[in-house]
Design a protein around this motif. Structure first.
Motif, PDB file in Angstrom:
ATOM      1  N   PRO A 254       0.814  -1.224   0.000  1.00  0.00           N
ATOM      2  CA  PRO A 254       0.000   0.000   0.000  1.00  0.00           C
ATOM      3  C   PRO A 254       0.845   1.271   0.000  1.00  0.00           C
ATOM      4  O   PRO A 254       0.343   2.338  -0.347  1.00  0.00           O
ATOM      5  N   LEU A 255       2.105   1.181   0.372  1.00  0.00           N
ATOM      6  CA  LEU A 255       2.958   2.385   0.392  1.00  0.00           C
ATOM      7  C   LEU A 255       3.491   2.744  -0.987  1.00  0.00           C
ATOM      8  O   LEU A 255       3.917   3.862  -1.224  1.00  0.00           O
ATOM      9  N   SER A 256       3.471   1.780  -1.913  1.00  0.00           N
ATOM     10  CA  SER A 256       4.070   2.043  -3.235  1.00  0.00           C
ATOM     11  C   SER A 256       3.122   1.729  -4.384  1.00  0.00           C
ATOM     12  O   SER A 256       3.330   2.210  -5.500  1.00  0.00           O
ATOM     13  N   GLY A 257       2.129   0.918  -4.143  1.00  0.00           N
ATOM     14  CA  GLY A 257       1.268   0.446  -5.232  1.00  0.00           C
ATOM     15  C   GLY A 257       1.916  -0.662  -6.034  1.00  0.00           C
ATOM     16  O   GLY A 257       1.294  -1.258  -6.907  1.00  0.00           O
ATOM     17  N   GLY A 258       3.168  -0.957  -5.755  1.00  0.00           N
ATOM     18  CA  GLY A 258       3.885  -2.024  -6.462  1.00  0.00           C
ATOM     19  C   GLY A 258       3.742  -3.359  -5.749  1.00  0.00           C
ATOM     20  O   GLY A 258       2.909  -3.523  -4.847  1.00  0.00           O
ATOM     21  N   ALA A 259       4.562  -4.291  -6.133  1.00  0.00           N
ATOM     22  CA  ALA A 259       4.495  -5.641  -5.564  1.00  0.00           C
ATOM     23  C   ALA A 259       4.762  -5.590  -4.057  1.00  0.00           C
ATOM     24  O   ALA A 259       5.530  -4.753  -3.582  1.00  0.00           O
ATOM     25  N   PRO A 260       4.112  -6.473  -3.294  1.00  0.00           N
ATOM     26  CA  PRO A 260       4.311  -6.449  -1.846  1.00  0.00           C
ATOM     27  C   PRO A 260       5.696  -6.933  -1.408  1.00  0.00           C
ATOM     28  O   PRO A 260       6.090  -6.699  -0.278  1.00  0.00           O
ATOM     29  N   MET A 261       6.398  -7.603  -2.302  1.00  0.00           N
ATOM     30  CA  MET A 261       7.743  -8.094  -1.980  1.00  0.00           C
ATOM     31  C   MET A 261       8.673  -7.706  -3.141  1.00  0.00           C
ATOM     32  O   MET A 261       8.229  -7.658  -4.284  1.00  0.00           O
ATOM     33  N   PRO A 262       9.943  -7.456  -2.877  1.00  0.00           N
ATOM     34  CA  PRO A 262      10.827  -6.997  -3.954  1.00  0.00           C
ATOM     35  C   PRO A 262      11.023  -8.019  -5.075  1.00  0.00           C
ATOM     36  O   PRO A 262      11.282  -7.635  -6.214  1.00  0.00           O
ATOM     37  N   THR A 263      10.916  -9.296  -4.741  1.00  0.00           N
ATOM     38  CA  THR A 263      11.240 -10.331  -5.739  1.00  0.00           C
ATOM     39  C   THR A 263      10.041 -11.142  -6.211  1.00  0.00           C
ATOM     40  O   THR A 263      10.166 -11.893  -7.181  1.00  0.00           O
ATOM     41  N   ILE A 264       8.918 -11.042  -5.480  1.00  0.00           N
ATOM     42  CA  ILE A 264       7.776 -11.921  -5.788  1.00  0.00           C
ATOM     43  C   ILE A 264       6.483 -11.115  -5.890  1.00  0.00           C
ATOM     44  O   ILE A 264       6.214 -10.259  -5.039  1.00  0.00           O
ATOM     45  N   GLN A 265       5.703 -11.381  -6.933  1.00  0.00           N
ATOM     46  CA  GLN A 265       4.368 -10.780  -7.070  1.00  0.00           C
ATOM     47  C   GLN A 265       3.322 -11.883  -6.905  1.00  0.00           C
ATOM     48  O   GLN A 265       3.267 -12.809  -7.706  1.00  0.00           O
ATOM     49  N   PRO A 266       2.481 -11.796  -5.892  1.00  0.00           N
ATOM     50  CA  PRO A 266       1.371 -12.745  -5.745  1.00  0.00           C
ATOM     51  C   PRO A 266       0.081 -12.189  -6.357  1.00  0.00           C
ATOM     52  O   PRO A 266      -0.102 -10.965  -6.453  1.00  0.00           O
ATOM     53  N   PHE A 267      -0.782 -13.094  -6.758  1.00  0.00           N
ATOM     54  CA  PHE A 267      -2.049 -12.753  -7.404  1.00  0.00           C
ATOM     55  C   PHE A 267      -3.165 -13.623  -6.834  1.00  0.00           C
ATOM     56  O   PHE A 267      -2.914 -14.711  -6.325  1.00  0.00           O
ATOM     57  N   MET A 268      -4.404 -13.146  -6.976  1.00  0.00           N
ATOM     58  CA  MET A 268      -5.558 -13.988  -6.647  1.00  0.00           C
ATOM     59  C   MET A 268      -6.564 -13.791  -7.771  1.00  0.00           C
ATOM     60  O   MET A 268      -6.800 -12.648  -8.193  1.00  0.00           O
ATOM     61  N   GLN A 269      -7.131 -14.875  -8.277  1.00  0.00           N
ATOM     62  CA  GLN A 269      -8.079 -14.731  -9.372  1.00  0.00           C
ATOM     63  C   GLN A 269      -9.266 -15.656  -9.205  1.00  0.00           C
ATOM     64  O   GLN A 269      -9.172 -16.714  -8.585  1.00  0.00           O
ATOM     65  N   ARG A 270     -10.393 -15.213  -9.778  1.00  0.00           N
ATOM     66  CA  ARG A 270     -11.587 -16.034  -9.755  1.00  0.00           C
ATOM     67  C   ARG A 270     -11.998 -16.324 -11.190  1.00  0.00           C
ATOM     68  O   ARG A 270     -12.077 -15.417 -12.033  1.00  0.00           O
ATOM     69  N   LEU A 271     -12.224 -17.595 -11.477  1.00  0.00           N
ATOM     70  CA  LEU A 271     -12.791 -17.996 -12.759  1.00  0.00           C
ATOM     71  C   LEU A 271     -14.243 -18.347 -12.491  1.00  0.00           C
ATOM     72  O   LEU A 271     -14.527 -19.253 -11.701  1.00  0.00           O
ATOM     73  N   PRO A 272     -15.181 -17.621 -13.104  1.00  0.00           N
ATOM     74  CA  PRO A 272     -16.591 -17.929 -12.834  1.00  0.00           C
ATOM     75  C   PRO A 272     -16.998 -19.237 -13.519  1.00  0.00           C
ATOM     76  O   PRO A 272     -16.298 -19.715 -14.424  1.00  0.00           O
ATOM     77  N   ALA A 273     -18.129 -19.795 -13.101  1.00  0.00           N
ATOM     78  CA  ALA A 273     -18.622 -21.046 -13.701  1.00  0.00           C
ATOM     79  C   ALA A 273     -18.742 -20.871 -15.206  1.00  0.00           C
ATOM     80  O   ALA A 273     -19.224 -19.842 -15.686  1.00  0.00           O
ATOM     81  N   GLY A 274     -18.277 -21.852 -15.949  1.00  0.00           N
ATOM     82  CA  GLY A 274     -18.371 -21.817 -17.408  1.00  0.00           C
ATOM     83  C   GLY A 274     -17.214 -21.087 -18.072  1.00  0.00           C
ATOM     84  O   GLY A 274     -17.207 -20.918 -19.297  1.00  0.00           O
ATOM     85  N   PHE A 275     -16.209 -20.669 -17.295  1.00  0.00           N
ATOM     86  CA  PHE A 275     -15.092 -19.905 -17.868  1.00  0.00           C
ATOM     87  C   PHE A 275     -14.261 -20.782 -18.805  1.00  0.00           C
ATOM     88  O   PHE A 275     -13.853 -21.892 -18.455  1.00  0.00           O
ATOM     89  N   ASP A 276     -14.020 -20.261 -20.002  1.00  0.00           N
ATOM     90  CA  ASP A 276     -13.204 -20.966 -21.000  1.00  0.00           C
ATOM     91  C   ASP A 276     -12.188 -19.949 -21.514  1.00  0.00           C
ATOM     92  O   ASP A 276     -12.436 -19.242 -22.491  1.00  0.00           O
TER      93      ASP A 276
END
Ligand code: 1HN
Length: 355
Positions: A254-276
């Motif tokens: 939150p202090l930079s808007g960039g990745a939370p760690m200098p070497t690693i970027q984590p993500f979270m994603q949702r694929l809705p039902a029927g996603f292709d």
């Protein structure tokens, strides 16, 4: 450009002799290796791989019966890339493992220059402590252990807790920049009430004189699943779906808007039902942990195409510049992490979305 003519047999022999005679001086000809050194496109030695949690879980349990967390220091089964066996690496730059802590156990305090993330896979109520603050682990929480911070883990509840560890170990090893120290006490003393970091930095605001307590790493060290799940839900309600990613968010400092760690970027994603999903590739190899639901991943590279049918708590790795296509008939949530911040810092990150 005219193709150069092929060397005669005599020239080939003379060249071999030249190479042999220069070798004792630790000299070697570039022209024999140039193509491999500067590939036309990334040619990762890693292969796509998948770990089914139902197959892995019994081995974690057996490890729990055979060695204590204290003796092991960290009771972890490393997820090794099948093409990098013996290297403790899931990609050329990243390490991943599944860590088990049983009731009453403590994983003793230490610190190291390697940065770590924890992604909670099974069980809840164990804690991890970072520089004097404890946080309770719940499934789906993304927790950071910043570089060179004291950390220990403990389980004071009555169920086993398992999490995914993601570390930049191969990168730090490549740079020969690893330092480590053991703590004097088994568990560090608690000096901050639980929730202090999130209370100060977790509301799109920051203390006026709040400098960065962990340097380049985010001051929030637990990003609770409750919040990330809600963020994905809100995104799904209010924004158009992305044909490649479904609904995908990156965790930020939150202090930079960039990745939370200098070497690693984590993500979270949702694929809705029927996603292709449509196919895409990126230079940053990524490790996936399935949070909820089921789906499938088609991964293609030079070694051909593989398909992983995944469900909750399974893990898989997509190496650099391999094409990924995600599908889910019934909907799912995926956590993933990659070394993207390093690619971006070097100005070499590439992504290709294939229609
Ligand atoms: C480490 O410190 C942890 O703190 C987990 O839980 C895995 C793998 C290699 C080196 C240090 C931990 C690790 C590690």
């Amino acid at each position: 450009m005219n193709a150069p003519s092929s060397p005669t047999e005599h020239q080939v022999l003379q060249r071999q002799q030249l190479y042999q005679e220069m070798s004792p001086l630790n000299l070697t000809p570039l022209w024999e290796v140039l193509h491999a050194l500067v590939p036309v496109q990334p040619k990762s030695p890693c292969v796509p791989a998948y770990w089914n949690y139902d197959q892995v879980r019994p081995f974690l349990q057996r490890a729990g019966e055979l060695i204590s967390a204290e003796e092991a220091v960290r009771r972890v089964l490393i997820l090794e890339n099948p093409a990098l066996r013996g290297k403790s690496a899931i990609t050329q730059s990243l390490y991943a493992g599944l860590q088990l802590i049983l009731p009453t156990e403590v994983a003793p305090s230490h610190r190291h220059t390697q940065s770590a993330l924890r992604f909670i896979v099974e069980g809840q109520g164990a804690y991890t402590a970072v520089d004097g603050e404890r946080t309770t682990m719940r499934p789906g929480d993304f927790i950071i252990t910043p570089s060179w911070t004291w950390h220990d883990h403990g389980n004071e509840v009555n169920e086993p807790v398992v999490w995914l560890d993601g570390l930049d170990i191969p990168m730090i090893s490549f740079l020969d920049a690893g330092f480590a120290e053991n703590g004097s006490a088994k568990s560090q003393s608690v000096t901050q009430p639980e929730g202090s970091s999130f209370a100060s930095y977790g509301h799109n605001m920051a203390p006026v004189r709040g400098d960065a307590p962990f340097g380049q790493t985010s001051p929030i060290f637990n990003y609770p699943y409750e919040k990330s799940r809600e963020a994905l839900h809100q995104m799904e309600q209010h924004t158009a779906i992305d044909p490649w990613d479904g609904f995908k968010l990156r965790f930020i400092n939150p202090l930079s808007g960039g990745a939370p760690m200098p070497t690693i970027q984590p993500f979270m994603q949702r694929l809705p039902a029927g996603f292709d999903g449509k196919a895409w590739r990126q230079t940053d190899g990524a490790v996936y942990s399935v949070v909820e639901g089921k789906g499938s991943a088609h991964v293609s590279g030079p070694e051909g195409m593989v398909r992983f049918d995944f469900s909750a708590r399974d893990h898989f790795v997509v190496p650099s510049w391999h094409t990924l296509q995600l599908q889910s008939a019934t909907g799912c949530v995926l956590f993933s992490f990659s070394d993207r911040p390093v690619h971006q810092a070097l100005g070499i990150h590439r992504e290709e979305r294939i229609s």
